[in-house]
Design an enzyme around this catalytic site. Structure first.
Site, PDB file in Angstrom:
ATOM      1  N   PRO A 136       0.810  -1.232   0.000  1.00 33.24           N
ATOM      2  CA  PRO A 136       0.000   0.000   0.000  1.00 33.24           C
ATOM      3  C   PRO A 136       0.836   1.270   0.000  1.00 33.24           C
ATOM      4  CG  PRO A 136      -0.948  -1.612   1.482  1.00 33.24           C
ATOM      5  CD  PRO A 136       0.355  -2.187   1.022  1.00 33.24           C
ATOM      6  N   GLN A 289      -7.104  14.344 -45.391  1.00 31.41           N
ATOM      7  CA  GLN A 289      -5.743  14.422 -44.858  1.00 31.41           C
ATOM      8  C   GLN A 289      -5.690  14.243 -43.344  1.00 31.41           C
ATOM      9  OE1 GLN A 289      -4.185  18.133 -46.492  1.00 31.41           O
ATOM     10  NE2 GLN A 289      -2.963  16.961 -47.951  1.00 31.41           N
ATOM     11  N   GLN A 346     -10.482   7.560 -32.698  1.00 26.40           N
ATOM     12  CA  GLN A 346     -10.885   8.859 -33.235  1.00 26.40           C
ATOM     13  C   GLN A 346     -11.356   8.722 -34.688  1.00 26.40           C
ATOM     14  OE1 GLN A 346     -11.000  11.469 -31.311  1.00 26.40           O
ATOM     15  NE2 GLN A 346     -11.588  13.035 -32.791  1.00 26.40           N
ATOM     16  N   HIS A 348     -12.737   6.099 -35.958  1.00 22.15           N
ATOM     17  CA  HIS A 348     -14.042   5.437 -35.912  1.00 22.15           C
ATOM     18  C   HIS A 348     -15.152   6.349 -35.385  1.00 22.15           C
ATOM     19  CE1 HIS A 348     -11.840   1.693 -36.517  1.00 22.15           C
ATOM     20  NE2 HIS A 348     -12.995   1.051 -36.630  1.00 22.15           N
ATOM     21  N   GLU A 373       5.103  -3.557 -15.082  1.00 19.82           N
ATOM     22  CA  GLU A 373       6.529  -3.814 -15.317  1.00 19.82           C
ATOM     23  C   GLU A 373       7.361  -2.536 -15.220  1.00 19.82           C
ATOM     24  OE1 GLU A 373       8.071  -7.006 -15.943  1.00 19.82           O
ATOM     25  OE2 GLU A 373       6.120  -7.571 -15.158  1.00 19.82           O
ATOM     26  N   THR A 375       6.542   1.835 -14.437  1.00 13.88           N
ATOM     27  CA  THR A 375       5.859   2.909 -15.149  1.00 13.88           C
ATOM     28  C   THR A 375       6.779   3.532 -16.208  1.00 13.88           C
ATOM     29  OG1 THR A 375       6.611   4.601 -13.593  1.00 13.88           O
ATOM     30  CG2 THR A 375       4.528   3.464 -13.072  1.00 13.88           C
ATOM     31  N   GLU A 377       7.664   6.485 -16.340  1.00 15.63           N
ATOM     32  CA  GLU A 377       8.617   7.360 -15.646  1.00 15.63           C
ATOM     33  C   GLU A 377       9.820   6.575 -15.142  1.00 15.63           C
ATOM     34  OE1 GLU A 377       4.904   9.255 -16.223  1.00 15.63           O
ATOM     35  OE2 GLU A 377       5.321   7.347 -15.223  1.00 15.63           O
TER      36      GLU A 377
END
Length: 390
Positions: A136, A289, A346, A348, A373, A375, A377
């Protein structure tokens, strides 16, 4: 789409991958079609069947030695299998391969008895494990551990709480990381213990659900007494969990990167097919485009991530891999997949947004790939240090 540059690096294991793809199409896709998206993933009996069937065909646990039930496959083959699972769009395909955390610590450091009792059944698809490391009060700082393991004669007594444990709802046994030092461990006292999930004093606590519905659990250890044989590596394993983890992190990150690449490829294909068919203002939307920008940018990203991942896998097979390369591959692939799924959705529009559409599910699912696995960062910190920046 025409032939892709990454196909040049995929020729060596093409027959293997084709066989795995055929297994997915022939057996798993029909099974997945019969199961609606449940709250906590496919039923356990279905997961068990997929694992065992895949193991019988030589795919599940393929990285393990043949005498354990594996196939001894190189990493270059494994990343292509994980890619194929992600690219299939089949919700059951990921269960046909062992988890992304690499060759088990049991393989590299376990005793013969531990390997026989726990690892061999896992490779055969008969048992499932979970890793209880996160607490935690710690996430990316994984080896700040408050769970304690105290020596009591020939036994160890463990007390503490783990959280966000994947697979804990279905696993047969857990690998639990505890501190054998005095006070809070910062790496030095981290030690791995293995125990069945029904061991006295070990219980499942709070249940969480991820954005894509996957269940995560707390594991609570209340004076859990285990013998010395539960310590991975026994006496030599005391305080060695950091070493264990470093051994498998690069591998695990490459498997995550490969699956992300597959998911991105699936999403890109869906976007291209939709753009070729959808009509708006008198022509297919792929002629505009802005839509081309979404799809061409996505293809460039997918190919870049695939080539990087395959190149890193080849380095691992040659014994030349460094942790920074795997970190870079995982960083690039997970972010690329997140972006590609977003762009395809987007394209779709509302069609991809509604519940039940594959892209709607992937939009929720892919987000966790930038977290598991390590982050994004954390991956950046690893690469920055390798560059001499900290």
């Amino acid at each position: 789409m025409t032939a892709q540059p990454s196909s040049v690096l995929e020729r060596e294991h093409r027959d293997l991958v084709a066989g795995f793809e055929s297994f997915i199409r022939r057996e798993l896709v029909p099974l997945a079609a019969e199961v609606p998206e449940p709250v906590d993933g496919p039923p356990r009996d279905l997961r068990d069947y997929v694992r065992k069937r895949s193991a019988a065909l030589g795919f599940y646990g393929a990285e393990y030695p043949e005498h354990m039930g594996g196939s001894g496959m190189p990493v270059t083959a494994l990343v292509q299998l994980h890619h194929a699972a992600g690219a299939s769009g089949c919700s059951l395909a990921p269960y046909a391969l062992a988890g992304p955390d690499g060759p088990s610590w049991l393989l590299t450091h376990g005793t013969p008895r531990q390997i026989q009792d726990y690892l061999v059944p896992m490779v055969r698809g008969e048992k499932l494990r979970c890793l209880a490391m996160t607490e935690p009060g710690s996430g990316s700082d994984a080896f700040t551990i408050t769970t304690k393991a105290e020596r009591d004669g020939d036994d160890w007594v463990l007390t503490g709480r783990k959280t966000f444990v994947s697979n804990a709802g279905h696993a047969d046994y857990a690998i639990v990381i505890a501190d054998v030092a005095d006070g809070v461990a910062r790496a030095g006292g981290a030690t791995a213990f293995i125990m069945p999930l029904d061991h006295p004093g070990l219980r499942r606590g709070q249940r969480y659900f991820g954005m894509a519905g996957e269940p995560l659990f707390e594991l609570v250890l209340e004076q859990v007494r285990v013998p010395m044989s539960a310590l991975i590596g026994e006496e030599d394993g005391i305080g060695a969990s950091v070493e264990f983890a470093m051994d498998s992190l690069a591998y695990g990150r490459l498997m995550v990167a490969a699956q992300c690449n597959g998911i991105a490829e699936y999403a890109l294909k869906a976007g291209v097919e939709f753009a070729r068919q959808r009509q708006a203002f008198g022509q297919v939307i792929g002629a505009y485009q802005h839509v081309q920008e979404h799809l061409v940018t996505s293809r460039a990203g997918v190919e870049t991530a695939k080539l990087l991942t395959l190149a890193c896998a080849e380095l691992v097979d040659r014994g030349e891999e460094s942790g920074e390369n795997a970190a870079l591959a995982k960083l690039v692939a997970s972010q690329t997949a997140t972006d590609v799924v977003d762009r395809s959705l987007q394209v779709h529009g509302a069609t991809g947004y509604v519940r039940g559409h594959p892209l709607e599910y992937l939009y929720r699912h892919i987000r966790m790939m930038t977290i598991i696995e390590g982050t994004s960062e954390v991956q950046k910190v690893i690469v920055a240090r390798a560059m001499g920046l900290g």
